[in-house]
Motif scaffolding. Structure first.
Motif, PDB file in Angstrom:
ATOM      1  N   TRP A 242       0.817  -1.202   0.000  1.00 18.62           N
ATOM      2  CA  TRP A 242       0.000   0.000   0.000  1.00 18.62           C
ATOM      3  C   TRP A 242       0.854   1.256   0.000  1.00 18.62           C
ATOM      4  O   TRP A 242       0.494   2.271  -0.597  1.00 18.62           O
ATOM      5  CB  TRP A 242      -0.943   0.013   1.223  1.00 18.62           C
ATOM      6  CG  TRP A 242      -2.243  -0.665   0.953  1.00 18.62           C
ATOM      7  CD1 TRP A 242      -2.710  -1.808   1.513  1.00 18.62           C
ATOM      8  CD2 TRP A 242      -3.246  -0.226   0.042  1.00 18.62           C
ATOM      9  NE1 TRP A 242      -3.944  -2.144   1.004  1.00 18.62           N
ATOM     10  CE2 TRP A 242      -4.303  -1.179   0.098  1.00 18.62           C
ATOM     11  CE3 TRP A 242      -3.366   0.853  -0.826  1.00 18.62           C
ATOM     12  CZ2 TRP A 242      -5.448  -1.066  -0.675  1.00 18.62           C
ATOM     13  CZ3 TRP A 242      -4.516   0.972  -1.602  1.00 18.62           C
ATOM     14  CH2 TRP A 242      -5.541   0.020  -1.518  1.00 18.62           C
ATOM     15  N   LEU A 243       1.991   1.197   0.660  1.00 19.60           N
ATOM     16  CA  LEU A 243       2.895   2.341   0.670  1.00 19.60           C
ATOM     17  C   LEU A 243       3.335   2.692  -0.745  1.00 19.60           C
ATOM     18  O   LEU A 243       3.343   3.864  -1.142  1.00 19.60           O
ATOM     19  CB  LEU A 243       4.117   2.028   1.545  1.00 19.60           C
ATOM     20  CG  LEU A 243       5.170   3.143   1.659  1.00 19.60           C
ATOM     21  CD1 LEU A 243       4.584   4.356   2.362  1.00 19.60           C
ATOM     22  CD2 LEU A 243       6.407   2.629   2.386  1.00 19.60           C
ATOM     23  N   VAL A 244       3.692   1.665  -1.525  1.00 15.58           N
ATOM     24  CA  VAL A 244       4.116   1.887  -2.914  1.00 15.58           C
ATOM     25  C   VAL A 244       2.937   2.319  -3.782  1.00 15.58           C
ATOM     26  O   VAL A 244       3.049   3.259  -4.585  1.00 15.58           O
ATOM     27  CB  VAL A 244       4.759   0.605  -3.482  1.00 15.58           C
ATOM     28  CG1 VAL A 244       5.132   0.801  -4.955  1.00 15.58           C
ATOM     29  CG2 VAL A 244       5.994   0.206  -2.669  1.00 15.58           C
ATOM     30  N   ILE A 245       1.796   1.646  -3.626  1.00 13.28           N
ATOM     31  CA  ILE A 245       0.625   1.962  -4.452  1.00 13.28           C
ATOM     32  C   ILE A 245       0.158   3.394  -4.213  1.00 13.28           C
ATOM     33  O   ILE A 245      -0.177   4.125  -5.158  1.00 13.28           O
ATOM     34  CB  ILE A 245      -0.527   0.963  -4.161  1.00 13.28           C
ATOM     35  CG1 ILE A 245      -0.179  -0.422  -4.708  1.00 13.28           C
ATOM     36  CG2 ILE A 245      -1.831   1.460  -4.783  1.00 13.28           C
ATOM     37  CD1 ILE A 245      -1.171  -1.499  -4.326  1.00 13.28           C
ATOM     38  N   LEU A 246       0.130   3.808  -2.942  1.00  8.49           N
ATOM     39  CA  LEU A 246      -0.318   5.171  -2.649  1.00  8.49           C
ATOM     40  C   LEU A 246       0.619   6.210  -3.250  1.00  8.49           C
ATOM     41  O   LEU A 246       0.169   7.262  -3.722  1.00  8.49           O
ATOM     42  CB  LEU A 246      -0.440   5.365  -1.138  1.00  8.49           C
ATOM     43  CG  LEU A 246      -1.601   4.642  -0.454  1.00  8.49           C
ATOM     44  CD1 LEU A 246      -1.539   4.825   1.059  1.00  8.49           C
ATOM     45  CD2 LEU A 246      -2.942   5.136  -0.998  1.00  8.49           C
ATOM     46  N   GLU A 247       1.909   5.924  -3.264  1.00 12.98           N
ATOM     47  CA  GLU A 247       2.851   6.880  -3.852  1.00 12.98           C
ATOM     48  C   GLU A 247       2.671   6.966  -5.360  1.00 12.98           C
ATOM     49  O   GLU A 247       2.687   8.065  -5.935  1.00 12.98           O
ATOM     50  CB  GLU A 247       4.288   6.480  -3.512  1.00 12.98           C
ATOM     51  CG  GLU A 247       5.292   7.537  -3.943  1.00 12.98           C
ATOM     52  CD  GLU A 247       6.657   7.341  -3.325  1.00 12.98           C
ATOM     53  OE1 GLU A 247       7.628   7.922  -3.856  1.00 12.98           O
ATOM     54  OE2 GLU A 247       6.756   6.615  -2.319  1.00 12.98           O
ATOM     55  N   THR A 248       2.483   5.818  -6.028  1.00 11.12           N
ATOM     56  CA  THR A 248       2.240   5.861  -7.477  1.00 11.12           C
ATOM     57  C   THR A 248       0.900   6.532  -7.771  1.00 11.12           C
ATOM     58  O   THR A 248       0.739   7.200  -8.788  1.00 11.12           O
ATOM     59  CB  THR A 248       2.244   4.444  -8.079  1.00 11.12           C
ATOM     60  OG1 THR A 248       1.243   3.631  -7.435  1.00 11.12           O
ATOM     61  CG2 THR A 248       3.601   3.770  -7.922  1.00 11.12           C
ATOM     62  N   THR A 249      -0.069   6.386  -6.851  1.00 14.17           N
ATOM     63  CA  THR A 249      -1.375   7.025  -7.035  1.00 14.17           C
ATOM     64  C   THR A 249      -1.252   8.542  -6.965  1.00 14.17           C
ATOM     65  O   THR A 249      -1.870   9.263  -7.760  1.00 14.17           O
ATOM     66  CB  THR A 249      -2.377   6.529  -5.977  1.00 14.17           C
ATOM     67  OG1 THR A 249      -2.534   5.117  -6.098  1.00 14.17           O
ATOM     68  CG2 THR A 249      -3.725   7.208  -6.144  1.00 14.17           C
ATOM     69  N   VAL A 250      -0.473   9.041  -6.006  1.00 18.95           N
ATOM     70  CA  VAL A 250      -0.259  10.494  -5.891  1.00 18.95           C
ATOM     71  C   VAL A 250       0.366  11.035  -7.174  1.00 18.95           C
ATOM     72  O   VAL A 250      -0.075  12.060  -7.719  1.00 18.95           O
ATOM     73  CB  VAL A 250       0.630  10.815  -4.672  1.00 18.95           C
ATOM     74  CG1 VAL A 250       1.062  12.278  -4.705  1.00 18.95           C
ATOM     75  CG2 VAL A 250      -0.107  10.516  -3.385  1.00 18.95           C
ATOM     76  N   ILE A 251       1.392  10.343  -7.665  1.00 19.44           N
ATOM     77  CA  ILE A 251       2.064  10.774  -8.896  1.00 19.44           C
ATOM     78  C   ILE A 251       1.107  10.722 -10.077  1.00 19.44           C
ATOM     79  O   ILE A 251       1.004  11.674 -10.865  1.00 19.44           O
ATOM     80  CB  ILE A 251       3.298   9.897  -9.164  1.00 19.44           C
ATOM     81  CG1 ILE A 251       4.366  10.137  -8.091  1.00 19.44           C
ATOM     82  CG2 ILE A 251       3.870  10.175 -10.552  1.00 19.44           C
ATOM     83  CD1 ILE A 251       5.553   9.205  -8.179  1.00 19.44           C
ATOM     84  N   SER A 252       0.361   9.620 -10.206  1.00 18.15           N
ATOM     85  CA  SER A 252      -0.542   9.436 -11.353  1.00 18.15           C
ATOM     86  C   SER A 252      -1.705  10.416 -11.319  1.00 18.15           C
ATOM     87  O   SER A 252      -2.095  10.972 -12.350  1.00 18.15           O
ATOM     88  CB  SER A 252      -1.076   8.004 -11.370  1.00 18.15           C
ATOM     89  OG  SER A 252      -0.026   7.074 -11.465  1.00 18.15           O
ATOM     90  N   ALA A 253      -2.276  10.634 -10.125  1.00 18.47           N
ATOM     91  CA  ALA A 253      -3.414  11.553 -10.017  1.00 18.47           C
ATOM     92  C   ALA A 253      -2.999  12.984 -10.353  1.00 18.47           C
ATOM     93  O   ALA A 253      -3.711  13.697 -11.074  1.00 18.47           O
ATOM     94  CB  ALA A 253      -3.994  11.480  -8.611  1.00 18.47           C
ATOM     95  N   THR A 254      -1.842  13.393  -9.831  1.00 20.76           N
ATOM     96  CA  THR A 254      -1.343  14.739 -10.149  1.00 20.76           C
ATOM     97  C   THR A 254      -1.083  14.882 -11.641  1.00 20.76           C
ATOM     98  O   THR A 254      -1.424  15.903 -12.253  1.00 20.76           O
ATOM     99  CB  THR A 254      -0.047  15.019  -9.366  1.00 20.76           C
ATOM    100  OG1 THR A 254      -0.271  14.806  -7.974  1.00 20.76           O
ATOM    101  CG2 THR A 254       0.419  16.448  -9.592  1.00 20.76           C
ATOM    102  N   ALA A 255      -0.486  13.837 -12.227  1.00 20.10           N
ATOM    103  CA  ALA A 255      -0.205  13.865 -13.665  1.00 20.10           C
ATOM    104  C   ALA A 255      -1.493  13.891 -14.479  1.00 20.10           C
ATOM    105  O   ALA A 255      -1.560  14.551 -15.523  1.00 20.10           O
ATOM    106  CB  ALA A 255       0.635  12.653 -14.050  1.00 20.10           C
TER     107      ALA A 255
END
Length: 379
Positions: free
Chosen positions: A298-311
């Motif tokens: 979840w730590l990794v998924i949430l970080e990729t989610t922050v990057i993807s959502a901002t993008a």
């Protein structure tokens, strides 16, 4: 939600933001790369949908049920059929009215192209008000839509050179839709002379009787196609689906979107693998104090989610800007289209962000879960 879960999520959020703040350039490059990739794809998809939406509104304003054109034409604008076929179609039971149209893109003053419609002199499209009366255009006279006039700095009284023929703008045409507002209107016989299409038209628009059934529509379609083997009859939906321009843009947009999603997944995956590699000790400590594989994931998924959502948000803004630029370019080619932003485009962006976040996290999760706690702590 219990306090342990809240604290866990809060702690993960803090770790994610700290990681991004510690590596701002890397995060910015990742976000910008994905945003440009998604924005470019959304520009293509938006252009296609704007073209189709504008054309649909145009056909609806004219109550077009069927379109008759020349068969086996990849570009419908090159269709040429005999004008006299209009009378034969009008005589078929179930047909309420027909409109014969010659359409072509002509060069204006050797500088740019503009779409020109040629209508028979009996149609109101080539009539205008003069001295309180409706009069038919004379030879050498044209009407102009308000959008075409505004974007090309043209006004009543101006003279234009169209394919080496000189024409005078005598009035505006009050178009019922945005597409036709960007068109020049002239007599059919004038346009036939300009385009070497004497006795020919591009399309015949057919309006059917109100309440006609699907079976009766199929019968009418068959009877029209029996008039000549070169005729093809399509509905407006079929015409748009087969239209070379909109189909090409739509297909290319979807290909680019899928390709760019895959590219974005690769970018996120690479960035996150580097991040996990640099945080081996940190992740090993989390595992040592009891973090489960799900928590690390979840730590990794949430970080990729922050990057993807901002993008995705940035990509939407880039896509909208690109759409406006794309439609402005089409206007130089004589195609006037109103920009359309749909819920479908927003859904595409959201789905893209989700796919990028989930699939982009797969490889770094695998790498993180295979870190040896003992080796990482010794390091």
């Amino acid at each position: 939600m219990n306090s342990d879960v809240k604290n866990s999520l809060y702690g993960m959020g803090s770790l994610i933001l700290d990681n991004i703040r510690c590596r701002p350039l890397r995060a910015f490059i990742a976000i910008l790369s994905i945003a440009v990739a998604l924005g470019g794809a959304m520009t293509m998809v938006g252009t296609s949908e704007s073209l189709e939406s504008t054309l649909v509104l145009g056909y609806e304003s004219r109550q077009v049920d069927l379109m008759v054109m020349q068969a086996n034409k990849t570009n419908p604008m090159t269709s040429r059929i005999d004008t006299s076929i209009s009378d034969e179609i009008l005589a078929i039971d179930g047909v309420e009215s027909v409109q014969a149209l010659l359409a072509d893109s002509l060069l204006v003053d050797s500088n740019y192209s503009i779409m020109v419609y040629g209508w028979p002199s009996s149609y109101q499209e080539v009539q205008y008000q003069r001295d309180g009366k409706r009069v038919i255009l004379n030879h050498g006279e044209i009407l102009i839509g308000h959008t075409a006039a505004s974007l090309n700095n043209l006004s009543i009284g101006d003279h234009l050179e169209l394919n080496f023929g000189e024409y005078k703008i005598v009035d505006y045409f009050e178009a019922g839709n945005f597409f036709e507002s960007g068109v020049l209107f002239m007599r059919l016989d004038d346009l036939q002379q300009l385009t070497s299409s004497v006795g020919k038209v591009t399309f015949i628009f057919v309006a059917l009787d109100a309440g006609i059934t699907d079976q009766q529509k199929r019968v009418v379609t068959h009877q029209i196609e029996q008039i000549s083997p070169i005729l093809k009859v399509v509905t407006t939906d079929e015409f748009l689906a087969d239209n070379q321009l909109t189909s090409a843009v739509r297909g290319l947009g979807h290909v680019i979107l899928i390709s760019n999603i895959l590219l974005s997944i690769l970018i996120v995956s690479t960035i996150m693998v580097l991040s996990v590699s640099e945080r081996r000790n940190e992740i090993a400590i989390f595992r040592a104090i009891g973090w489960s594989a799900w928590q690390i994931s979840w730590l990794v998924i949430l970080e990729t989610t922050v990057i993807s959502a901002t993008a995705a948000v940035m990509g939407g803004l880039i896509g909208w800007t690109g759409l406006e630029i794309s439609l402005s370019h089409l206007q130089t080619l004589g195609v006037y289209t109103e920009s359309v932003v749909t819920i479908e485009q927003a859904v595409w962006l959201v789905l893209s962000a989700i796919l990028i976040a989930l699939f982009g996290a797969a490889l770094p999760i695998y790498y993180a879960l295979n870190i040896s706690i003992h080796e990482a702590l010794r390091e």
